[in-house]
Scaffold this motif. Structure first.
Motif, PDB file in Angstrom:
ATOM      1  N   ILE A   1       0.847  -1.207   0.000  1.00  0.00           N
ATOM      2  CA  ILE A   1       0.000   0.000   0.000  1.00  0.00           C
ATOM      3  C   ILE A   1       0.879   1.253   0.000  1.00  0.00           C
ATOM      4  CG2 ILE A   1      -1.679   1.369   1.317  1.00  0.00           C
ATOM      5  CD1 ILE A   1      -2.928  -1.281   2.267  1.00  0.00           C
TER       6      ILE A   1
ATOM      7  N   PHE B   1       1.119   4.298  -2.860  1.00  0.00           N
ATOM      8  CA  PHE B   1       1.023   5.749  -2.665  1.00  0.00           C
ATOM      9  C   PHE B   1       2.287   6.476  -3.117  1.00  0.00           C
ATOM     10  CE2 PHE B   1      -2.635   4.842   0.074  1.00  0.00           C
ATOM     11  CZ  PHE B   1      -3.504   5.802  -0.405  1.00  0.00           C
TER      12      PHE B   1
ATOM     13  N   ARG C   1      -5.780  -1.506  -6.173  1.00  0.00           N
ATOM     14  CA  ARG C   1      -6.209  -0.653  -5.057  1.00  0.00           C
ATOM     15  C   ARG C   1      -7.460  -1.240  -4.385  1.00  0.00           C
ATOM     16  NH1 ARG C   1      -6.206   5.069  -7.516  1.00  0.00           N
ATOM     17  NH2 ARG C   1      -3.948   5.114  -7.305  1.00  0.00           N
ATOM     18  N   LYS C   2      -8.296  -1.883  -5.204  1.00  0.00           N
ATOM     19  CA  LYS C   2      -9.514  -2.498  -4.673  1.00  0.00           C
ATOM     20  C   LYS C   2      -9.171  -3.666  -3.744  1.00  0.00           C
ATOM     21  CE  LYS C   2     -13.718  -4.342  -6.800  1.00  0.00           C
ATOM     22  NZ  LYS C   2     -14.281  -4.616  -8.150  1.00  0.00           N
TER      23      LYS C   2
ATOM     24  N   MET D   1      -6.452  -3.989  -2.047  1.00  0.00           N
ATOM     25  CA  MET D   1      -5.861  -3.380  -0.858  1.00  0.00           C
ATOM     26  C   MET D   1      -6.937  -2.855   0.073  1.00  0.00           C
ATOM     27  SD  MET D   1      -2.642  -3.400  -1.538  1.00  0.00           S
ATOM     28  CE  MET D   1      -1.319  -2.957  -2.662  1.00  0.00           C
ATOM     29  N   LEU D   2      -7.935  -2.187  -0.521  1.00  0.00           N
ATOM     30  CA  LEU D   2      -9.002  -1.589   0.288  1.00  0.00           C
ATOM     31  C   LEU D   2      -9.796  -2.687   0.994  1.00  0.00           C
ATOM     32  CD1 LEU D   2     -10.330   1.082   1.079  1.00  0.00           C
ATOM     33  CD2 LEU D   2     -11.787   0.891  -0.936  1.00  0.00           C
TER      34      LEU D   2
ATOM     35  N   SER E   1      -7.789  -3.861   3.852  1.00  0.00           N
ATOM     36  CA  SER E   1      -7.556  -2.894   4.923  1.00  0.00           C
ATOM     37  C   SER E   1      -8.778  -2.661   5.792  1.00  0.00           C
ATOM     38  CB  SER E   1      -7.039  -1.575   4.343  1.00  0.00           C
ATOM     39  OG  SER E   1      -8.074  -0.952   3.627  1.00  0.00           O
ATOM     40  N   ILE E   2      -9.967  -3.046   5.300  1.00  0.00           N
ATOM     41  CA  ILE E   2     -11.128  -2.926   6.194  1.00  0.00           C
ATOM     42  C   ILE E   2     -11.375  -4.248   6.924  1.00  0.00           C
ATOM     43  CG2 ILE E   2     -12.260  -1.015   4.986  1.00  0.00           C
ATOM     44  CD1 ILE E   2     -14.181  -3.084   3.748  1.00  0.00           C
TER      45      ILE E   2
ATOM     46  N   TYR F   1     -16.620   4.271   6.602  1.00  0.00           N
ATOM     47  CA  TYR F   1     -16.852   2.826   6.505  1.00  0.00           C
ATOM     48  C   TYR F   1     -18.021   2.508   5.581  1.00  0.00           C
ATOM     49  CZ  TYR F   1     -17.476  -2.057   7.638  1.00  0.00           C
ATOM     50  OH  TYR F   1     -17.593  -3.417   7.532  1.00  0.00           O
TER      51      TYR F   1
ATOM     52  N   ILE G   1     -17.185   3.070   1.978  1.00  0.00           N
ATOM     53  CA  ILE G   1     -16.373   1.980   1.425  1.00  0.00           C
ATOM     54  C   ILE G   1     -17.273   0.791   1.067  1.00  0.00           C
ATOM     55  CG2 ILE G   1     -14.585   0.256   1.941  1.00  0.00           C
ATOM     56  CD1 ILE G   1     -13.143   2.395   3.626  1.00  0.00           C
TER      57      ILE G   1
ATOM     58  N   MET H   1     -18.989   1.541  -2.071  1.00  0.00           N
ATOM     59  CA  MET H   1     -18.041   1.411  -3.167  1.00  0.00           C
ATOM     60  C   MET H   1     -17.937  -0.047  -3.636  1.00  0.00           C
ATOM     61  SD  MET H   1     -14.364   3.260  -3.094  1.00  0.00           S
ATOM     62  CE  MET H   1     -14.853   4.891  -3.605  1.00  0.00           C
ATOM     63  N   PHE H   2     -17.936  -0.975  -2.674  1.00  0.00           N
ATOM     64  CA  PHE H   2     -17.853  -2.393  -3.042  1.00  0.00           C
ATOM     65  C   PHE H   2     -19.183  -2.924  -3.572  1.00  0.00           C
ATOM     66  CE2 PHE H   2     -13.864  -2.495  -0.619  1.00  0.00           C
ATOM     67  CZ  PHE H   2     -13.083  -3.176  -1.530  1.00  0.00           C
TER      68      PHE H   2
ATOM     69  N   ASP I   1     -19.663  -1.439  -6.855  1.00  0.00           N
ATOM     70  CA  ASP I   1     -18.487  -1.699  -7.690  1.00  0.00           C
ATOM     71  C   ASP I   1     -18.071  -0.482  -8.528  1.00  0.00           C
ATOM     72  OD1 ASP I   1     -16.337  -3.188  -8.476  1.00  0.00           O
ATOM     73  OD2 ASP I   1     -17.376  -4.152 -10.141  1.00  0.00           O
TER      74      ASP I   1
ATOM     75  N   ARG J   1     -11.341   5.797  -4.401  1.00  0.00           N
ATOM     76  CA  ARG J   1     -10.806   4.612  -3.746  1.00  0.00           C
ATOM     77  C   ARG J   1      -9.477   4.935  -3.055  1.00  0.00           C
ATOM     78  NH1 ARG J   1     -11.237   0.215  -8.115  1.00  0.00           N
ATOM     79  NH2 ARG J   1     -13.453   0.000  -7.655  1.00  0.00           N
ATOM     80  N   LYS J   2      -8.731   5.856  -3.665  1.00  0.00           N
ATOM     81  CA  LYS J   2      -7.449   6.256  -3.090  1.00  0.00           C
ATOM     82  C   LYS J   2      -7.650   6.994  -1.764  1.00  0.00           C
ATOM     83  CE  LYS J   2      -3.510   8.888  -4.891  1.00  0.00           C
ATOM     84  NZ  LYS J   2      -3.079   9.610  -6.116  1.00  0.00           N
TER      85      LYS J   2
ATOM     86  N   MET K   1     -10.133   6.586   0.243  1.00  0.00           N
ATOM     87  CA  MET K   1     -10.593   5.561   1.192  1.00  0.00           C
ATOM     88  C   MET K   1      -9.417   4.763   1.726  1.00  0.00           C
ATOM     89  SD  MET K   1     -13.875   5.784   0.972  1.00  0.00           S
ATOM     90  CE  MET K   1     -15.316   5.773  -0.088  1.00  0.00           C
ATOM     91  N   LEU K   2      -8.519   4.384   0.796  1.00  0.00           N
ATOM     92  CA  LEU K   2      -7.381   3.555   1.190  1.00  0.00           C
ATOM     93  C   LEU K   2      -6.486   4.323   2.157  1.00  0.00           C
ATOM     94  CD1 LEU K   2      -6.025   0.806   0.756  1.00  0.00           C
ATOM     95  CD2 LEU K   2      -4.819   1.783  -1.198  1.00  0.00           C
ATOM     96  N   ARG K   3      -6.278   5.625   1.867  1.00  0.00           N
ATOM     97  CA  ARG K   3      -5.454   6.458   2.744  1.00  0.00           C
ATOM     98  C   ARG K   3      -6.068   6.503   4.143  1.00  0.00           C
ATOM     99  NH1 ARG K   3      -5.750  10.807   0.020  1.00  0.00           N
ATOM    100  NH2 ARG K   3      -3.971  10.525  -1.361  1.00  0.00           N
TER     101      ARG K   3
ATOM    102  N   SER L   1      -8.103   4.317   5.456  1.00  0.00           N
ATOM    103  CA  SER L   1      -8.227   3.009   6.109  1.00  0.00           C
ATOM    104  C   SER L   1      -6.909   2.503   6.682  1.00  0.00           C
ATOM    105  CB  SER L   1      -8.828   1.987   5.149  1.00  0.00           C
ATOM    106  OG  SER L   1      -7.913   1.706   4.124  1.00  0.00           O
TER     107      SER L   1
END
Lengths: 154, 154
Positions: free
Chosen positions: A45, A49, A71-72, A74-75, A78-79, B42, B45, B48-49, B52, B71-72, B74-76, B78
């Motif tokens: 991750i 970045f 990235r998907k 990873m996300l 990460s949750i 949360y 996210i 988002m899933f 899709d 998504r970026k 969100m990842l940051r 998370s």
């Protein structure tokens, strides 16, 4: 837009579809971002970045393509409940033979079709060697968007 | 590829760049996925899933565009220390007036240029109303990739 002298009618396809069909991966690919298959999800991750890419290619000890992480992926990880720094990236990556890839000599439009069909953002550009596929580039929807913008300026 | 009858030479631009310049947002946009500005990171996210998509548009109580979350973003969030279900999405979203948007009548190639310049994956398609911009669609690099594939089949 530069002026053109005239058109040659082939009787088969439009000039435009011919021009698009003459775009190749080798003219539009980007540098790949790779990580070792011993990397943790957390470090992957961080690489995502620092390199500002949406996909990382995972290579084995022979430097051959072993997996792809988006990235998907990873996300999703990460949750989850796991500690990302002790979770190996190999657990969440897509593995061979499920990886869609392409070659330098492939047509860009064929890569576009694969990206849409497989619902992915990026393909590795590979070269076959004795101990596996070497990753020499990547093609993303950004590269294809740039190709369309370039064509519109011709 | 269907046969074409002939070409008309305009003396100014190639047929191809004219064809690309005649692609409009209204012919290639997708449904937007929106969430309220009271949503947690949360829940955004999860949306988002389940939907899709790579980008969610955040709307205020008037249903007007208030923010964009990728998504970026969100990842940051998370990989941070915060509890995602108590973190409001408004904390991590890009806000007006920093949102790049487009209209149904915009040319697709101009959206492509914006996506590349701003390094983003998606633009909201908006309609101006008295209490703000209503989100009526989205244009992504996937839509643009589809446009290129379609043109190659003509």
């Amino acid at each position: 837009a530069r002026p053109r002298v005239g058109y040659f009618y082939t009787g088969k396809t439009s000039e435009q579809s011919e021009r698009i069909g003459n775009l190749y991966v080798k003219d539009y690919y980007s540098c790949p971002v790779v990580a070792s298959d011993t990397t943790s999800v957390y470090d992957a991750i961080v690489t995502m970045f620092t390199e500002d890419v949406g996909t990382i290619f995972i290579v084995d000890a022979n430097n051959a393509l072993a997996g792809v992480v988006s990235r998907k992926d990873m996300l999703r990880a990460s949750i989850g409940k796991q500690e990302l720094s002790s979770l190996p990236v190999t657990i969440i990556m897509t593995r061979m033979p499920n990886i869609t890839y392409c070659y330098l000599d492939d047509k860009l439009v064929d890569v576009g079709k694969k990206l849409i069909e497989r619902e992915i953002d990026s393909l590795p550009v590979v070269k076959e060697e004795q101990d596996g596929f070497k990753v020499i580039g990547r093609v993303t929807k950004t590269n294809i968007t740039k190709a369309l913008v370039n064509l519109s300026n011709e």
